[in-house]
Design a protein around this motif. Structure first.
Motif, short mmCIF file in Angstrom:
data_model
loop_
_atom_site.label_atom_id
_atom_site.label_comp_id
_atom_site.label_asym_id
_atom_site.label_seq_id
_atom_site.Cartn_x
_atom_site.Cartn_y
_atom_site.Cartn_z
N ILE A 92 0.89 -1.17 0.00
CA ILE A 92 0.00 0.00 0.00
C ILE A 92 0.92 1.20 0.00
CG2 ILE A 92 -0.29 0.00 2.56
CD1 ILE A 92 -3.29 0.72 0.58
N PHE A 126 -9.19 -2.05 0.89
CA PHE A 126 -8.04 -1.36 1.48
C PHE A 126 -8.37 -0.08 2.25
CE2 PHE A 126 -6.11 -3.97 -1.82
CZ PHE A 126 -5.10 -4.58 -1.07
N TYR A 139 -10.31 0.32 7.37
CA TYR A 139 -9.21 1.04 8.03
C TYR A 139 -9.71 2.44 8.39
CZ TYR A 139 -4.49 2.88 8.91
OH TYR A 139 -3.38 3.45 9.49
N THR A 140 -10.37 3.07 7.43
CA THR A 140 -10.86 4.44 7.65
C THR A 140 -11.91 4.46 8.76
OG1 THR A 140 -10.39 5.03 5.37
CG2 THR A 140 -12.00 6.39 6.51
N GLN A 152 -10.11 4.15 11.99
CA GLN A 152 -9.29 5.33 12.33
C GLN A 152 -10.13 6.53 12.74
OE1 GLN A 152 -6.12 5.91 12.73
NE2 GLN A 152 -5.99 8.13 12.57
N TRP A 153 -11.25 6.74 12.04
CA TRP A 153 -12.00 7.98 12.24
C TRP A 153 -13.38 7.77 12.88
CZ3 TRP A 153 -8.98 12.09 11.36
CH2 TRP A 153 -7.90 11.93 10.49
N VAL A 212 -8.54 13.26 2.98
CA VAL A 212 -8.03 12.26 3.94
C VAL A 212 -7.51 11.03 3.19
CG1 VAL A 212 -8.60 10.78 5.90
CG2 VAL A 212 -9.52 13.10 5.79
N CYS A 213 -8.40 10.31 2.49
CA CYS A 213 -7.92 9.15 1.73
C CYS A 213 -7.11 9.60 0.53
CB CYS A 213 -9.10 8.25 1.32
SG CYS A 213 -9.78 7.36 2.74
N ARG A 247 -4.71 11.39 0.62
CA ARG A 247 -3.29 11.42 0.99
C ARG A 247 -2.55 10.23 0.37
NH1 ARG A 247 -1.74 13.99 5.93
NH2 ARG A 247 -0.53 12.19 6.64
N ILE A 248 -3.31 9.16 0.09
CA ILE A 248 -2.68 7.94 -0.39
C ILE A 248 -2.80 7.88 -1.92
CG2 ILE A 248 -2.61 5.41 -0.10
CD1 ILE A 248 -2.35 7.07 2.56
N VAL A 278 -6.16 -3.72 7.30
CA VAL A 278 -7.20 -3.01 6.55
C VAL A 278 -8.57 -3.66 6.60
CG1 VAL A 278 -5.58 -1.84 4.98
CG2 VAL A 278 -6.45 -4.11 4.38
N ARG A 311 -2.87 -0.28 12.88
CA ARG A 311 -1.56 -0.62 12.34
C ARG A 311 -0.60 -1.05 13.44
NH1 ARG A 311 -0.16 5.58 10.22
NH2 ARG A 311 0.05 6.54 12.26
N TYR A 314 -5.45 14.17 15.90
CA TYR A 314 -5.88 14.48 14.53
C TYR A 314 -7.10 15.40 14.55
CZ TYR A 314 -3.46 10.15 13.02
OH TYR A 314 -2.55 9.15 12.75
N1 UDP Z 1 -5.98 4.79 4.68
C1 UDP Z 1 -6.66 3.58 4.50
N2 UDP Z 1 -5.95 2.42 4.37
C2 UDP Z 1 -4.60 2.40 4.43
C3 UDP Z 1 -3.90 3.61 4.62
C4 UDP Z 1 -4.62 4.78 4.75
O1 UDP Z 1 -7.88 3.57 4.49
O2 UDP Z 1 -4.00 1.31 4.33
C5 UDP Z 1 -6.77 6.04 4.81
C6 UDP Z 1 -7.23 6.25 6.26
O3 UDP Z 1 -8.46 6.94 6.24
C7 UDP Z 1 -6.11 7.10 6.82
C8 UDP Z 1 -5.82 8.03 5.63
O4 UDP Z 1 -5.96 7.16 4.50
O5 UDP Z 1 -6.52 7.81 7.97
C9 UDP Z 1 -4.47 8.69 5.64
O6 UDP Z 1 -3.47 7.70 5.81
P1 UDP Z 1 -2.03 8.06 6.40
O7 UDP Z 1 -1.21 6.84 6.32
O8 UDP Z 1 -1.53 9.29 5.76
O9 UDP Z 1 -2.42 8.37 7.94
P2 UDP Z 1 -1.54 8.91 9.17
O10 UDP Z 1 -0.16 8.33 9.04
O11 UDP Z 1 -1.59 10.41 9.08
O12 UDP Z 1 -2.29 8.38 10.35
#
Ligand code: UDP
Ligand code: FAD
Length: 366
Positions: free
Chosen positions: A96, A150, A154-155, A158-159, A170-171, A173-174, A273, A281, A311
């Motif tokens: 990823i 994926f 995870y999202t 996290q949120w 947010v997503c 970023r990837i 994920v 993680r 965050y």
């Molecule tokens: N994300 C996801 N799966 C992944 C990695 C990231 O769904 O394997 C989404 C998730 O919503 C996450 C966001 O992308 O909060 C940003 O990921 P990043 O790794 O930048 O998060 P950080 O390191 O800032 O926690």
């Protein structure tokens, strides 16, 4: 107590500003930090097994800004480090950001070129327009199945929100890749500070014009400090006594464990994920600093509502609420709001440093 600048918070925003104001403007600075250490969320320390651990999650320095890199290089040497992350889905590990290797392994394909992968994405993507949220931005690139596998769970972990409810940034970023580049970031400068972040901050703050008071919420000493200007890097809603309500921030509980073997997992970070486990993680800390040791320390991240505010939560509603606070902040000519909590922005370290260097330029002209 008398000072020229009263700074709240000793993280990146507060510490970089303190260093610049002290050394370039030759003014006195007092920093109040509520935790028992400097460096904010970038804080690292050696644990009882002699392993350098990031207490508040893995901090990987990456930037395209020469200015930011050169600025920080005054306070640290660096170790080259390119972060690689694997996503655990069922019993398998996949690169990823999603790339050619991910697609070939997941769907038992043998796509060989970027072009073939591009065609694959074209076939599976669902066009979304306009892109308004974190589901749209991924589904529009790679379709629902990859999104579901994926990103969705995870999202959610996290949120505590469906990706639909979160800003596309947010997503977004990837990235999504068509090649087999398995690095998490592609920035020009990717390094870890050689002696850790905390040491870098110690050097930054080691100046005769800077005094740091730890274990102190600024509100407890506000009445006894005389200052010309204030720089605030804490949560903006707290500054204004929550007058427009509490802004939501997301926190994480970190569970550390030391294991008596040389290496625990294939790479420094594995993202879980699917929803079979509650953590998002697992980080293996020695792999971040490339440390040699007989045992290894790992940490599990359990996102939660309460706790240290890590965050800002990028939703439309929260943005509107933040803007009410921002308007109030703009009325105060002698207080500057700076950083991830004070600006309610999902900034990386380099963005905070870049912004603070800009702010110093403005202060110089005051
Ligand atoms: N994300 C996801 N799966 C992944 C990695 C990231 O769904 O394997 C989404 C998730 O919503 C996450 C966001 O992308 O909060 C940003 O990921 P990043 O790794 O930048 O998060 P950080 O390191 O800032 O926690
Ligand atoms: P902070 O580091 O939060 O500093 C604010 C300081 O203010 C804190 O020390 C806090 O204790 C203090 N404070 C708050 N309220 C008060 C008060 N009332 N009185 C006194 N002091 C107060 N960025 C990257 O570039 N790469 C990464 O890999 C990366 N990984 C991350 C992983 C996690 C889990 C988290 C949470 C963040 C990550 N970041 C990463 C982002 C990075 O941590 C931030 O960009 C950076 O730390 C922001 O600096 P700051 O000074 O704005 O905020």
């Amino acid at each position: 107590m008398k000072t020229d600048y009263f700074i709240v918070g000793a993280g990146f925003a507060g510490s970089v500003l303190a260093e610049r104001i002290a050394s370039q403007l030759n003014k006195k600075v007092l920093i109040a930090e509520k935790r028992n250490h400097i460096a904010g969320n970038a804080y690292d320390e050696y644990d009882e097994h002699g392993i350098l651990v990031h207490r508040y999650g893995p901090h990987i320095f990456h930037t395209n800004s020469k200015e930011v890199f050169e600025y920080l290089s005054q306070f640290t040497e660096w170790i080259p480090y390119e972060h690689k992350v694997l996503a655990k889905l069922g019993n398998e590990l996949y690169p990823i950001p999603i790339n050619r290797i991910t697609i070939n392994k997941l769907y038992s394909l043998n796509l060989k070129t970027d072009e073939e992968v591009k065609e694959f994405y074209e076939r599976v993507r669902e066009k979304r327009f306009p892109i308004t949220n974190s589901e749209d931005i991924i589904v529009n690139q790679v379709g629902y199945d990859l999104f579901n596998k994926f990103f969705r769970y995870y999202t959610k972990k996290q949120w505590n929100l469906e990706p639909k409810g979160l800003s596309a940034s947010v997503c977004g970023r990837i990235p999504v890749r068509t090649n087999d580049d398995s690095r998490y970031f592609t920035d020009k400068y990717q390094f870890m500070p050689k002696d850790g972040y905390t040491k870098m901050f110690e050097r930054m703050l080691n100046h005769k014009n800077i005094e740091v008071i730890l274990n102190t919420d600024y509100k407890n000493i506000l009445d006894s400090v005389k200052f010309d200007k204030m720089i605030y890097t804490g949560p903006i809603d707290y500054f204004f006594d929550f007058k427009f309500g509490k802004l939501p921030y997301r926190s994480i509980r970190f569970e550390f464990e030391n294991i008596s073997k040389k290496q625990f997992q294939e790479t420094a970070q594995i993202n879980y994920v699917d929803d079979s486990v509650k953590y998002t993680r697992v980080i293996e800390h020695k792999l971040l600093s490339q440390q040699n040791s007989d045992s290894t320390t790992i940490s599990f991240e359990y996102p939660q509502k309460e706790g240290e505010q890590f965050y800002p939560i990028p939703t439309e509603e929260n943005r509107s609420q933040y803007l009410l606070y921002k308007k109030e902040a703009e009325k105060l000519s002698d207080v500057f709001f700076c950083g991830r909590l004070a600006e309610y922005q999902y900034y990386n370290m380099d963005q905070v440093v870049a912004n603070t260097l800009k702010l110093v330029g403005n202060l110089r002209n005051e």
